[in-house]
Design an enzyme around this catalytic site. Structure first.
Site: not given
Ligand code: F1P
Length: 605
Positions: A2, A27, A76, A100-101, A481, A485, A488, A504, A600
């Site tokens: 936040c 944030r 958030w 925040n937290g 992954e 990355k 992308e 193979h 996104k």
């Protein structure tokens, strides 16, 4: 995540708070609010939505805007859905505060307050802090002492700014969440980061964990975790506003990789305790008897979220004994999937809007299957559709290539595994679930330990056109992954493969122009078998970068990682792969945060 802003000085606080909140919207942006102190009164306005919604509400109100002390917050949501009532500031008849937290021990604090006949009215953990401060204020008749007493009871992460009706100063506290004080003559600013304050000052004090501070116009007093008054040196920061928003990092992607420890910590913090108990009852509302008797879990997702599912599959299977299928969303929607009798469907999505994940979720629901989602963006479609949703608490992910969402999704998937094991009374899982608590510091260590080596490696390798990524066991989906990355953001062709499959087919690709990234945990037999693959690559003149906690001379370079239990290694082993993609793309001069052709949130089929 936040955003917090505060001001104490001679100027009108409102404009400073609102412009600061707008800078901090990256944030979090699901609700916003401010409190202004005028004489012996505090007025609070808050609303669901963005800061612009708050500005409209303030314009429509008749709030006295002459106040020179105030606090603001953009949220958030972690505990409690985004709504006006759950928005900050949280206030009582005497005080108002922003936070925040995550307060880990809010349940026990709530019980304590109930014994004093004090009940909360929102779904948040933050209100508990407000009620505690208020309780002790009534007892001590002194805001500073009351604040110290209340903060001393908190466990977890917090950055807090609080004001009271009666006392002119503002109190601050910081632990594991950022809080910075901006210095100026006869006035003091406060914010989650410098981006909110850079237009007013370049001189900052970064509070340290355990600090409590008092600010009153230009006067500041700071006490450390032992309650000893301390002097903290100011730092000069000459950043532009844009650079400040990225926390000084060149790109959001690098900032988000650097935030992975915090993202995972926020995700697990109040959901798991030191004894390894997992608390998901409030979020998973699906009948426990049903969960106890599950015979299959079907995970559906796309892209990085799909790989998070693949990575967690062996963990869920190992600790729950339940068979897990992991399916790609775009394929699943045209597939007549044979659900089993007691099947749980899990959709994973950072954005919560991916069409190819949403559609299978709808289909599963229409067939009467019990559904659960793992989502980062609050109130998104995939968060609202299923029977239950568990939020990853990674904060907004701005860079298109997903990084901190991946490790946070893994954290939730691991917790689901341990939660189901807990329901089934499987003792072995409890010992392991505790280990999740060590993950944030290991992630942080890995970032610090590998960043420079990886930068140098990327400088050597950024001109290659093809890459092979290999892994075995739990490292195989990480290879996938890692390759994703690289594709992308660097636009280099990269293939992820199970190392055992190399013979193979893909071995035909190996020559001096196709380097291989081998991801290998030292656990036997995976490690020795992966080393055999390295020998095979070497004898065909292929270059090899090994990502492992154990070094070897066979390869051209080892990115050495901290020791970590095999089951938990994905949290650590993925970091160098993300960093490597980042630096390669950087050396190639690409638009890292907004790579070509990608978005996104992929809301079309
Ligand atoms: C899935 C995804 C991301 C990827 C990119 C495009 O998104 O494939 O993993 O990084 O942003 O979309 P989501 O369903 O997890 O939001």
């Amino acid at each position: 995540m936040c955003g917090i802003v505060g001001y104490s000085g001679d100027k009108k606080a409102l404009g400073i708070l609102l412009s600061g909140l707008q800078s901090l919207e990256y944030r979090g942006y699901d609700s916003a609010g401010i409190s202004l102190k005028n004489n012996n009164d505090i007025k609070t306005i808050k609303t669901k939505g963005k800061v612009t919604d708050l500005i409209t509400l303030i314009a429509e109100s008749n709030i006295d805007t002459s106040a020179t002390i105030g606090i603001g917050h953009t949220r958030w949501a972690t505990h409690g859905a985004p709504s006006s009532i759950n928005a900050h500031p949280h206030y009582t008849e005497n005080i108002s505060l922003v936070h925040n937290g995550i307060i880990e021990n809010y349940r026990s604090l709530e019980k304590f307050l109930i014994t004093k006949n004090i009940n909360k009215t929102t779904d948040t953990d933050t209100e508990i802090i407000a009620l505690l401060v208020d309780f002790y204020l009534k007892e001590h008749k002194d805001f500073r002492n009351a604040f110290f007493e209340a903060i001393g009871m908190l466990k977890g992460s917090f950055a807090i700014a609080a004001i009271s009706k009666e006392f002119d100063y503002m109190m601050l506290a910081k632990n594991e969440s950022p809080l910075v004080i901006g210095l100026s003559k006869n006035e003091t600013y406060v914010a989650s980061d410098v981006s909110a304050l850079i237009e007013y000052t370049h001189d900052f004090i970064f509070l340290e964990d355990g600090d409590i501070a008092l600010i009153n116009k230009g006067n500041i007093a700071i006490w450390d975790k032992d309650k000893k008054e301390v002097k903290r040196n100011a730092t000069k920061i000459e950043w532009s506003k844009e650079k400040a928003q990225k926390g000084g990092y060149k790109h959001f992607m690098l900032k988000e990789i650097a935030e992975e420890d915090e993202a995972v910590r926020n995700t697990i913090q109040s959901r798991i305790d030191e004894d390894g108990n997992v608390f998901l009852d409030d979020e998973i509302t699906i009948d426990k008897e049903f969960l106890k008797n599950l015979d299959r879990i079907t995970i559906v997702a796309c892209g990085t979220s799909f790989y998070a599912g693949l990575t967690a599959k062996p963990i869920i299977e190992k600790y729950t004994g339940i068979k897990v299928d992991v399916e790609i969303g775009s394929e699943f929607r045209y597939y007549d999937y044979p659900y089993s009798k007691n099947n749980l469907f899990i959709a994973i999505s950072q954005s919560g809007e991916t069409a190819d994940t949403k559609e299978p979720l709808k289909m599963a629901k229409s067939k009467g299957i019990k559904t659960l989602s793992i989502v980062n963006v609050k109130e998104s479609a995939i968060a609202r559709l299923p029977d239950s949703c568990i939020y990853t608490l990674a904060g907004p992910e701005i860079s298109v290539a997903s990084t901190k969402a991946f490790t946070s999704q893994l954290a939730v998937l691991y917790m689901i595994a341990f939660y189901i094991a807990q329901i089934k009374n499987y003792g072995a899982a409890k010992k392991q679930s505790r280990k999740l608590l060590e993950i944030p510091s290991l992630i942080k260590k890995t970032f610090g330990q590998t960043q420079e080596t990886i930068k140098q490696l990327a400088d050597q390798y950024y001109n290659y056109q093809n890459f092979l990524y290999l892994g075995r066991g739990i490292c195989y989906p990480l290879a996938l992954e890692g390759a994703l990355k690289l594709k992308e953001i660097s636009y280099i062709h990269a293939e992820g493969y199970p190392a055992g499959e190399m013979k193979h087919g893909p071995i035909a690709l190996i020559d001096e122009n196709t380097p291989t990234m081998v991801v290998a945990h030292p656990k036997e037999p995976f490690y020795s078998k992966s080393l055999s693959n390295c020998e095979e690559i070497k004898s065909r003149h292929g270059k090899i970068i090994l990502v492992s906690s154990k070094k070897t001379d066979i390869v051209d370079c080892t990115i050495e990682l901290p020791d970590i239990d095999y089951d938990f290694s994905p949290f650590v082993y993925i970091i160098p792969l993300q960093l490597f993609a980042y630096y390669v793309a950087l050396f190639r001069g690409n638009d890292i945060d907004q790579p070509r052709n990608l978005a996104k949130s992929v809301t079309v089929e």
